[in-house]
Design an enzyme around this catalytic site. Structure first.
Site, PDB file in Angstrom:
ATOM      1  N   PHE A  34       0.221  -8.973 -22.971  1.00 13.70           N
ATOM      2  CA  PHE A  34      -0.790  -7.929 -22.867  1.00 13.70           C
ATOM      3  C   PHE A  34      -0.342  -6.684 -23.627  1.00 13.70           C
ATOM      4  CE2 PHE A  34      -2.775  -4.244 -21.023  1.00 13.70           C
ATOM      5  CZ  PHE A  34      -4.094  -4.630 -20.885  1.00 13.70           C
ATOM      6  N   LEU A  81     -21.741   9.624   6.877  1.00 13.90           N
ATOM      7  CA  LEU A  81     -22.139   8.570   7.797  1.00 13.90           C
ATOM      8  C   LEU A  81     -22.013   9.091   9.221  1.00 13.90           C
ATOM      9  CD1 LEU A  81     -20.230   5.492   6.344  1.00 13.90           C
ATOM     10  CD2 LEU A  81     -22.706   5.810   6.400  1.00 13.90           C
ATOM     11  N   GLU A 111     -19.296  -3.989   6.565  1.00 13.26           N
ATOM     12  CA  GLU A 111     -18.239  -3.798   5.569  1.00 13.26           C
ATOM     13  C   GLU A 111     -17.096  -3.040   6.219  1.00 13.26           C
ATOM     14  OE1 GLU A 111     -19.978  -1.694   2.187  1.00 13.26           O
ATOM     15  OE2 GLU A 111     -21.862  -2.650   2.758  1.00 13.26           O
ATOM     16  N   LYS A 113     -14.613   0.105   6.346  1.00 14.72           N
ATOM     17  CA  LYS A 113     -14.651   1.490   5.897  1.00 14.72           C
ATOM     18  C   LYS A 113     -13.305   1.782   5.245  1.00 14.72           C
ATOM     19  CE  LYS A 113     -16.248   5.987   7.471  1.00 14.72           C
ATOM     20  NZ  LYS A 113     -15.186   6.886   7.095  1.00 14.72           N
ATOM     21  N   ASP A 115     -10.428   3.853   3.520  1.00 16.43           N
ATOM     22  CA  ASP A 115     -10.002   5.219   3.763  1.00 16.43           C
ATOM     23  C   ASP A 115      -9.385   5.809   2.502  1.00 16.43           C
ATOM     24  OD1 ASP A 115      -9.821   7.382   5.333  1.00 16.43           O
ATOM     25  OD2 ASP A 115      -8.033   6.751   6.421  1.00 16.43           O
ATOM     26  N   ARG A 134     -17.287  13.517  -4.450  1.00 18.38           N
ATOM     27  CA  ARG A 134     -18.395  13.738  -3.556  1.00 18.38           C
ATOM     28  C   ARG A 134     -18.756  15.214  -3.440  1.00 18.38           C
ATOM     29  NH1 ARG A 134     -19.406  11.695   2.062  1.00 18.38           N
ATOM     30  NH2 ARG A 134     -19.775  13.604   3.209  1.00 18.38           N
ATOM     31  N   GLU A 170     -14.887   3.963  -3.106  1.00 21.08           N
ATOM     32  CA  GLU A 170     -13.780   4.722  -2.548  1.00 21.08           C
ATOM     33  C   GLU A 170     -12.558   4.492  -3.425  1.00 21.08           C
ATOM     34  OE1 GLU A 170     -14.945   6.293   0.088  1.00 21.08           O
ATOM     35  OE2 GLU A 170     -13.217   6.964   1.227  1.00 21.08           O
ATOM     36  N   TYR A 222     -19.117   0.027  -2.838  1.00 16.93           N
ATOM     37  CA  TYR A 222     -19.914  -0.406  -1.694  1.00 16.93           C
ATOM     38  C   TYR A 222     -21.393  -0.040  -1.747  1.00 16.93           C
ATOM     39  CZ  TYR A 222     -18.710   4.367  -0.405  1.00 16.93           C
ATOM     40  OH  TYR A 222     -18.530   5.714  -0.424  1.00 16.93           O
ATOM     41  N   LYS A 285     -24.647  -1.591   8.013  1.00 20.22           N
ATOM     42  CA  LYS A 285     -25.820  -1.103   7.294  1.00 20.22           C
ATOM     43  C   LYS A 285     -26.994  -2.048   7.512  1.00 20.22           C
ATOM     44  CE  LYS A 285     -22.760   0.711   3.747  1.00 20.22           C
ATOM     45  NZ  LYS A 285     -22.148   0.531   2.444  1.00 20.22           N
ATOM     46  N   LYS A 309     -15.653   3.572  14.301  1.00 19.32           N
ATOM     47  CA  LYS A 309     -14.245   3.933  14.070  1.00 19.32           C
ATOM     48  C   LYS A 309     -13.327   3.134  14.990  1.00 19.32           C
ATOM     49  CE  LYS A 309     -14.549   7.540  11.198  1.00 19.32           C
ATOM     50  NZ  LYS A 309     -13.814   8.689  10.817  1.00 19.32           N
ATOM     51  N   CYS A 403      14.121  31.149   2.511  1.00 24.28           N
ATOM     52  CA  CYS A 403      14.840  29.937   2.873  1.00 24.28           C
ATOM     53  C   CYS A 403      15.563  30.122   4.205  1.00 24.28           C
ATOM     54  CB  CYS A 403      15.834  29.585   1.777  1.00 24.28           C
ATOM     55  SG  CYS A 403      16.866  28.182   2.195  1.00 24.28           S
ATOM     56  N   CYS A 406      19.530  30.074   3.354  1.00 26.94           N
ATOM     57  CA  CYS A 406      20.230  31.051   2.507  1.00 26.94           C
ATOM     58  C   CYS A 406      19.415  32.323   2.273  1.00 26.94           C
ATOM     59  CB  CYS A 406      20.607  30.412   1.169  1.00 26.94           C
ATOM     60  SG  CYS A 406      19.197  30.178   0.075  1.00 26.94           S
ATOM     61  N   CYS A 421      13.256  26.245  -2.334  1.00 21.13           N
ATOM     62  CA  CYS A 421      14.247  27.312  -2.366  1.00 21.13           C
ATOM     63  C   CYS A 421      14.901  27.248  -3.742  1.00 21.13           C
ATOM     64  CB  CYS A 421      15.295  27.124  -1.273  1.00 21.13           C
ATOM     65  SG  CYS A 421      16.737  28.165  -1.545  1.00 21.13           S
ATOM     66  N   CYS A 427      22.631  27.559  -2.088  1.00 22.59           N
ATOM     67  CA  CYS A 427      21.993  27.174  -0.830  1.00 22.59           C
ATOM     68  C   CYS A 427      22.734  25.958  -0.248  1.00 22.59           C
ATOM     69  CB  CYS A 427      20.534  26.845  -1.124  1.00 22.59           C
ATOM     70  SG  CYS A 427      19.560  26.445   0.322  1.00 22.59           S
TER      71      CYS A 427
HETATM   72  P1  AMP Z   1     -17.470  10.359   6.607  1.00 21.70           P
HETATM   73  O1  AMP Z   1     -16.584  10.935   5.530  1.00 21.70           O
HETATM   74  O2  AMP Z   1     -16.763  10.170   7.911  1.00 21.70           O
HETATM   75  O3  AMP Z   1     -18.799  11.040   6.675  1.00 21.70           O
HETATM   76  O4  AMP Z   1     -17.760   8.869   6.149  1.00 21.70           O
HETATM   77  C1  AMP Z   1     -18.547   8.609   5.046  1.00 21.70           C
HETATM   78  C2  AMP Z   1     -17.689   8.150   3.944  1.00 21.70           C
HETATM   79  O5  AMP Z   1     -17.114   6.886   4.214  1.00 21.70           O
HETATM   80  C3  AMP Z   1     -18.470   7.914   2.702  1.00 21.70           C
HETATM   81  O6  AMP Z   1     -18.669   9.098   1.991  1.00 21.70           O
HETATM   82  C4  AMP Z   1     -17.593   6.983   1.940  1.00 21.70           C
HETATM   83  O7  AMP Z   1     -16.732   7.733   1.120  1.00 21.70           O
HETATM   84  C5  AMP Z   1     -16.729   6.316   2.988  1.00 21.70           C
HETATM   85  N1  AMP Z   1     -16.839   4.851   3.007  1.00 21.70           N
HETATM   86  C6  AMP Z   1     -15.772   4.023   3.021  1.00 21.70           C
HETATM   87  N2  AMP Z   1     -16.134   2.739   3.039  1.00 21.70           N
HETATM   88  C7  AMP Z   1     -17.491   2.721   3.024  1.00 21.70           C
HETATM   89  C8  AMP Z   1     -18.449   1.675   3.020  1.00 21.70           C
HETATM   90  N3  AMP Z   1     -18.112   0.380   3.053  1.00 21.70           N
HETATM   91  N4  AMP Z   1     -19.756   2.032   2.994  1.00 21.70           N
HETATM   92  C9  AMP Z   1     -20.109   3.341   2.974  1.00 21.70           C
HETATM   93  N5  AMP Z   1     -19.257   4.380   2.981  1.00 21.70           N
HETATM   94  C10 AMP Z   1     -17.939   4.079   3.010  1.00 21.70           C
HETATM   95 ZN    ZN Z   2      18.097  28.120   0.317  1.00 15.52          ZN
END
Ligand code: AMP
Ligand code: ZN
Length: 666
Positions: A34, A81, A111, A113, A115, A134, A170, A222, A285, A309, A403, A406, A421, A427
């Site tokens: 590659f 959400l 789905e 969620k 993070d 966002r 995400e 998503y 959904k 959650k 600090c 020191c 520091c 130090c």
């Molecule tokens: P909140 O920030 O608690 O309002 O949650 C909404 C956010 O969850 C959305 O803005 C997305 O960034 C995130 N999110 C993560 N996974 C999903 C998913 N499968 N569908 C929709 N939103 C999602």
């Molecule tokens: Zn220091």
């Protein structure tokens, strides 16, 4: 061949390989091949600048600097959400949905969620046009250049896509990549990142896109929004997105009723630890897009979707006080000292507070009742304050500006979250930390000298820096605590022996900021000796493979410093290695030049080490694990089935012991 065609073919081919690797996790060529192709394309593009294309795969390594991120309105608003925390909440939501739609059958897409940080990407005629954070939901920041470096984000789409749409997803940092980043940081004496999510979201706004490119970020999609879209349900939308080349986790499930939704939730509540990335819940959904439109939105969120959650174990306890630790590089880490509390089977007394921003954001104060949680990290973190229990006389936390060790005024560089520091030479924790680093196993590996003894030596004013070690006398160390005749001898012997440690490890031992083990090796190989390295300019250094501006600047600063010059001269006089000793070549042939071997299992005629030596004697390289880079696997008895399967999947040639002997004797 026509150059333009050659260029377009290469671009297409490389895009496809990126897709195989980053979206499907199924590379079909080695990293080496590659890189070769990428280099070839780079060269052609340089020779023929008229064929520049801002979407070329060569630009995925980044390099664009964005000083200010432009704020741009979202074409379609990005909603939040609603959250739910129990099955009752979900059943209530189902009732509202049913009421809104009348007496119809409703199905749901479930789905995970993810993070991370949300992103909205606009595609026009199959080409990535723009990526926005966002922001406040109405407008976000244009982070297109950074997003383009994330290889699972397609620059060009495949298949039958609509002419214009936005796709939402995400940006996440999988655990493995996150841990690797932190290991690298710890190695160079920097404070590790607090969690994958903040690191992912911080990455979006980095000014140097090359830095973003180096981070193992991923983008999981998503939702698709736009006009006249070619699907009638959310579940189909996910499938379509996948077919256009997006990374859409296959975990999504179509549920015909709430029972089935609960099954999905229960399953992933149990199994989320097995995922390669963090998830904090499930998003349910309404599946039909028509139904979604009928239900519409509240002022904040869609009525047709809800987040569930997962519960994380939390404990509430009192924050007694905040103390500050000073690391080897001077980085300050605030630590929360807590009233002892039980959490997930262990007693917790301390929690990490990460940095000043974090404390300010959560408004954490001494005396507060705080919530502690255990994430993927070992040290628990404070996730919030119980404001109802805040004492009446509570005072906002004022972050230290001097600090604690020191009393030097702290500095905070632009764009960095950590305070430092700057009293590098005066130090105590920095002095001790640097010497501890110098003697550590991967550095000078001084036998007979441990971290605690270093602290003792410094505190007793016997040494002030690592060069002083070489002037230590046995008589001087003998009076120290727990020091006997024998241990004093060993200590002096160990220090003496460190003069044989090769240059690349000495370079690492010096503790130059950002110069870890790997970088030290690269620099040693390139410059061969300390004099050449110390004369290198910023530009020289940047031209060395994989040395970025940050490292280069740090190296230049180090060698410009008068005290460092003196230290290095002293070390030189003591006989420490400052020159690369080119390994005498034991090569018998170069039959295996450029080939990577992985050796696994037990053999009859060779020990595993002998076999590896033999490969190296013939110019081959030994890889530590099977990957797309591996050319051959030499498989002995008892090689694990998982490895075998991996080798087969990657279509790597597998050699038995006899095959290997035949190959050598050919
Ligand atoms: P909140 O920030 O608690 O309002 O949650 C909404 C956010 O969850 C959305 O803005 C997305 O960034 C995130 N999110 C993560 N996974 C999903 C998913 N499968 N569908 C929709 N939103 C999602
Ligand atoms: Zn220091």
């Amino acid at each position: 061949m026509d150059v333009l065609k050659q260029i377009t073919d290469l671009r297409e081919e490389l895009n496809q390989h990126n897709y195989n690797y980053y979206v499907l996790d199924q590379p079909i060529i080695s990293d080496f091949d590659f890189d070769q192709k990428l280099k070839q394309l780079e060269q052609l593009e340089q020779q023929h600048p008229q064929y520049f294309d801002e979407n070329s795969p060569t630009l995925r390594v980044g390099g664009v600097i964005t000083k200010n991120f432009e704020t741009v309105p979202h074409i379609y608003r990005m909603y939040s959400l609603d959250n739910s925390y129990s099955k009752e909440d979900l059943l209530d939501w189902e009732k509202r949905v049913q009421k809104g739609l009348g007496d119809v059958e409703v199905s749901y897409t479930c789905e995970l969620k993810y993070d991370g940080a949300s992103i909205s990407i606009t595609y026009e005629n199959g080409v990535l046009k723009r990526a926005l954070t966002r922001g406040d939901g109405f407008q976000g920041d244009d982070v297109t250049n950074n997003i383009k470096t994330i290889k699972s984000v397609p620059i060009r789409l495949k298949g039958d896509f609509p002419p214009k749409f936005d796709i939402r997803g995400e940006i996440i940092l999988p655990f493995k990549g996150f841990e690797k980043m932190n290991q690298d940081l710890i190695e160079i004496g920097e404070a590790p990142y607090s969690n994958p999510r903040n690191t992912a979201s911080g990455s979006l706004k980095l000014q140097d896109s090359a830095e973003v490119a180096r981070r193992p970020l991923e983008c999981l999609l998503y939702a698709i929004v736009g006009d006249q879209l070619p699907f009638a349900t959310q579940f189909e939308a996910l499938e379509k997105a996948r077919s256009w080349g997006f990374k859409v986790p296959p975990i999504a499930k179509l549920a015909m009723n709430m029972e089935s939704v609960f099954e999905f939730i229960d399953y992933w509540d149990q199994h989320r630890q097995d995922l390669p990335y963090e998830t904090d819940g499930v998003v349910v959904k309404v599946n039909s897009i028509d139904h979604q439109q009928e239900l519409g939105y509240t002022s904040k969120s869609p009525r047709w979707a809800i987040a569930y959650k997962f519960k994380t174990e939390q404990a509430e306890t009192v924050l007694k006080n905040i103390t500050y630790q000073v690391g080897r590089t001077g980085a300050i880490t605030p630590v929360a000292n807590l009233e002892a509390v039980q959490l997930a089977g262990t007693t917790v007394r301390r929690a990490s507070l990460h940095n000043a921003d974090q404390i300010e954001k959560l408004d954490i104060r001494e005396g507060d009742s705080v919530y502690v949680e255990k994430g993927g990290e070992i040290i628990p973190k404070i996730v919030g304050v119980n404001f109802e229990l805040r004492p009446a006389d509570s005072q906002p936390t004022i972050y230290i500006d001097h600090c604690p060790e020191c009393q030097t005024k702290l500095v905070r560089k632009e764009g960095e979250v950590q305070h430092y520091c700057p009293n590098f030479y005066g130090c105590p924790p920095q002095i001790i930390g640097r010497i501890q680093h110098y003697i550590s196993r991967k550095a000078m590996d001084i036998e007979g000298l441990g971290g605690e003894t270093v602290a003792l030596l410094v505190n007793n004013r016997l040494i002030e820096n690592y060069a002083d070690l070489y002037e230590l006398q046995k008589e001087a160390v003998l009076p120290l605590e727990r020091m006997a005749e024998k241990s004093a001898d060993n200590l002096i012997k160990g220090i003496e022996k460190s003069k044989e440690v090769p240059f690349e490890r000495v370079l690492y031992a010096l503790g130059i900021r950002y110069v870890g083990e790997t970088v030290a090796k690269k620099l040693a190989l390139h410059y061969k000796n300390i004099d050449a390295l110390s004369r290198a300019t910023l530009m020289d250094l940047i031209l060395v493979d994989e040395i970025g501006e940050k490292i280069a600047q740090s190296v230049v600063d180090f060698f410009e410093n008068q005290e460092n010059k003196i230290l290095i001269n002293r070390l030189k006089d003591f006989g420490v290695q400052f020159e690369l000793v080119e390994k005498e070549s034991t090569a018998i042939s170069d039959r295996f030049a450029g080939q990577v071997f992985v050796v696994s299992g037990v053999f009859e005629q060779f020990s595993r080490e002998d076999l590896k030596q033999l490969i190296e004697d013939h110019g081959g390289k030994i890889g530590s694990s099977i990957s797309a880079k591996t050319n051959y696997v030499v498989a002995g008895d008892k090689m694990g089935p998982a490895k075998l399967e991996k080798a087969n999947k990657l279509k790597i040639t597998i050699l038995s012991e006899q095959d290997f002997i035949d190959l050598i004797q050919q």
